[in-house]
Motif scaffolding. Structure first.
Motif, PDB file in Angstrom:
ATOM      1  N   TYR A 155      20.392  16.058  10.555  1.00 12.50           N
ATOM      2  CA  TYR A 155      19.020  16.563  10.503  1.00 12.50           C
ATOM      3  C   TYR A 155      18.489  16.479   9.075  1.00 12.50           C
ATOM      4  O   TYR A 155      19.253  16.495   8.106  1.00 12.50           O
ATOM      5  CB  TYR A 155      18.950  18.021  10.964  1.00 12.50           C
ATOM      6  N   THR A 208      17.846  13.045  12.918  1.00  7.68           N
ATOM      7  CA  THR A 208      17.965  11.647  12.497  1.00  7.68           C
ATOM      8  C   THR A 208      19.226  10.997  13.022  1.00  7.68           C
ATOM      9  O   THR A 208      19.305   9.771  13.066  1.00  7.68           O
ATOM     10  CB  THR A 208      17.972  11.553  10.961  1.00  7.68           C
ATOM     11  N   GLU A 222      15.148  18.270   6.748  1.00  7.92           N
ATOM     12  CA  GLU A 222      14.071  19.262   6.744  1.00  7.92           C
ATOM     13  C   GLU A 222      12.757  18.576   6.401  1.00  7.92           C
ATOM     14  O   GLU A 222      12.637  17.892   5.386  1.00  7.92           O
ATOM     15  CB  GLU A 222      14.371  20.359   5.721  1.00  7.92           C
ATOM     16  N   GLU A 223      11.762  18.743   7.251  1.00  8.82           N
ATOM     17  CA  GLU A 223      10.463  18.129   7.015  1.00  8.82           C
ATOM     18  C   GLU A 223       9.641  18.964   6.031  1.00  8.82           C
ATOM     19  O   GLU A 223       9.977  20.110   5.722  1.00  8.82           O
ATOM     20  CB  GLU A 223       9.700  17.972   8.329  1.00  8.82           C
ATOM     21  N   ASP A 238      22.855  12.637   6.655  1.00  8.11           N
ATOM     22  CA  ASP A 238      21.641  13.449   6.551  1.00  8.11           C
ATOM     23  C   ASP A 238      22.009  14.901   6.834  1.00  8.11           C
ATOM     24  O   ASP A 238      22.514  15.223   7.917  1.00  8.11           O
ATOM     25  CB  ASP A 238      20.584  12.975   7.551  1.00  8.11           C
ATOM     26  N   SER A 292       4.795  13.944   4.054  1.00  4.26           N
ATOM     27  CA  SER A 292       5.972  13.291   4.620  1.00  4.26           C
ATOM     28  C   SER A 292       7.177  13.371   3.695  1.00  4.26           C
ATOM     29  O   SER A 292       8.203  12.730   3.963  1.00  4.26           O
ATOM     30  CB  SER A 292       5.651  11.815   4.912  1.00  4.26           C
ATOM     31  N   THR A 329      10.454  14.816   2.265  1.00  4.70           N
ATOM     32  CA  THR A 329      11.523  15.640   2.822  1.00  4.70           C
ATOM     33  C   THR A 329      11.664  16.948   2.054  1.00  4.70           C
ATOM     34  O   THR A 329      11.755  16.953   0.827  1.00  4.70           O
ATOM     35  CB  THR A 329      12.860  14.886   2.776  1.00  4.70           C
ATOM     36  N   ALA A 345      10.223  22.129   9.566  1.00  6.35           N
ATOM     37  CA  ALA A 345      10.864  21.835  10.851  1.00  6.35           C
ATOM     38  C   ALA A 345      12.062  20.924  10.650  1.00  6.35           C
ATOM     39  O   ALA A 345      12.107  20.105   9.725  1.00  6.35           O
ATOM     40  CB  ALA A 345       9.857  21.181  11.789  1.00  6.35           C
ATOM     41  N   LYS A 383      14.157  17.831  11.590  1.00  6.62           N
ATOM     42  CA  LYS A 383      13.953  16.531  12.224  1.00  6.62           C
ATOM     43  C   LYS A 383      15.303  15.870  12.467  1.00  6.62           C
ATOM     44  O   LYS A 383      16.070  15.639  11.536  1.00  6.62           O
ATOM     45  CB  LYS A 383      13.091  15.641  11.320  1.00  6.62           C
TER      46      LYS A 383
END
Length: 261
Positions: A218, A89, A220-221, A94, A29, A31, A85, A87
Motif C-alpha cells: 500500500y 499497489t 498513502e495518498e 511499497d 498526487s 504520495t 487514503a 492505495k
C-alpha cells in the motif's frame, strides 16, 4: 492615507494564501503529502486614545479607546499530518504507515531525515532506498536470490528463497515520532528535517507507544481535498478583490481631497 497600506497588506496576505493553495493542488498526487494551511495575524495598532484613561474634561474614565489597525501579516504556514487514503499497489516494496510515525532516511550527507512516503526501491546491492536513492534506516539489504519479500505489520522484513521452506528475517523497520510534528522542516522530495520546534525523534517498533503499523503493498495518498482547496481559492480571490477595491476607493478619496485643495 493608512487605508492604502492596510489594503496592500490584505492583498499580500491573500496572495500568500493562494500560493499555499496552489502548492496543495499541485501535490494532489504526491504520495503522503499533507495539505498546508496559511495562518495570519493582525499587525500593531495605533491608539490615539487609550481605553481606561482619564477624560481631561471631567475626569471620567474612558470606557473605550481609539484603536486603528495597521493590517495583516502571515504568521505561519502549517500542516497537520492527516493520514491520506490507503492505495493498494500490490508492490512488495511499497509500504504505508497506518497511523502515526515516520520512516527514517539517511541523507547523502549522513543527516537523518524523515518521510511518510514508503515507495521504496532496491539498489543493485539489494539495499532499500527511496525514489531519490536515499537509504532507509535501519539498513535493510535484500539478497539477490530472494524470490519474494514480505513485511508484516510490526515492520519485520522477511526474504523467501526457492531452496528454503522458512523465510529468513532480514531486519526490522522502525518508525519515528515527534512531540510536535508541525515543527518539522520540509526540505523537498517528501522529506522532513528535525528542528528545535519538533523536538528530538523517538524511535521504536511499529505498533508501540502510539505508533502506527506498516502495511505492505500500500501507499498513502495525498491528504489534499480538492473541494476544500477550491473553496479556499474562491474565498482568497474574493478577499483579494475586496482589498483591491479598498485601494481604488482610497485613491479616489485622495484625488477628491487634492482637487479640493
Amino acid at each position: 492615507m493608512r487605508a492604502l497600506n492596510i489594503a496592500a497588506t490584505g492583498m499580500a496576505a491573500q496572495q500568500t494564501r493562494v500560493e499555499v493553495i496552489s502548492n496543495n493542488l499541485a501535490n494532489m498526487s504526491t504520495t503522503a503529502y499533507s495539505a498546508r494551511r496559511a495562518e495570519f495575524a493582525d499587525l500593531l495598532y495605533q491608539q490615539p486614545r487609550l481605553a481606561g484613561t482619564v477624560n481631561a474634561a471631567d475626569g471620567t474614565i474612558l470606557p473605550a479607546g481609539v484603536q486603528i489597525g495597521m493590517g495583516v501579516r502571515p504568521s505561519a504556514v502549517t500542516f497537520d499530518v492527516v493520514q491520506g487514503a490507503m492505495k493498494a499497489t500490490d508492490a512488495e516494496l511499497d509500504l504505508a504507515i497506518d497511523g502515526k510515525g515516520w520512516f527514517e532516511i539517511e541523507a547523502p550527507n549522513g543527516e537523518p531525515v524523515y518521510t511518510r512516503d514508503g515507495s521504496f526501491k532496491r539498489t543493485g546491492d539489494g539495499q532499500l532506498v527511496t525514489s531519490e536513492g536515499y537509504a532507509l534506516t535501519p539498513n535493510i539489504v535484500i539478497p539477490g536470490d530472494t524470490r519474494r519479500v514480505t513485511v508484516n505489520k510490526d515492520g519485520e522484513v522477511y526474504a523467501i528463497f526457492d531452496d528454503q521452506v522458512q523465510p529468513q528475517l532480514l531486519g526490522q523497520i522502525t518508525l519515528v515520532d515527534f512531540v510536535n510534528e508541525r515543527g518539522l522542516e520540509p526540505i523537498g522530495s517528501n522529506l522532513f528535517r528535525e528542528t528545535a520546534a519538533s523536538g528530538p525523534p523517538n524511535v521504536g517498533a511499529p505498533g508501540e507507544d502510539g505508533r502506527g503499523v506498516v502495511r505492505q503493498g500500500y501507499l498513502e495518498e495525498s491528504s489534499v481535498d480538492a473541494v476544500t482547496e477550491i473553496t479556499e481559492l474562491i474565498q482568497a480571490q474574493r478577499g483579494y478583490e475586496m482589498n483591491s477595491k479598498v485601494v481604488t476607493a482610497a485613491d479616489q478619496m485622495l484625488a477628491a481631497t487634492t482637487q479640493m485643495r
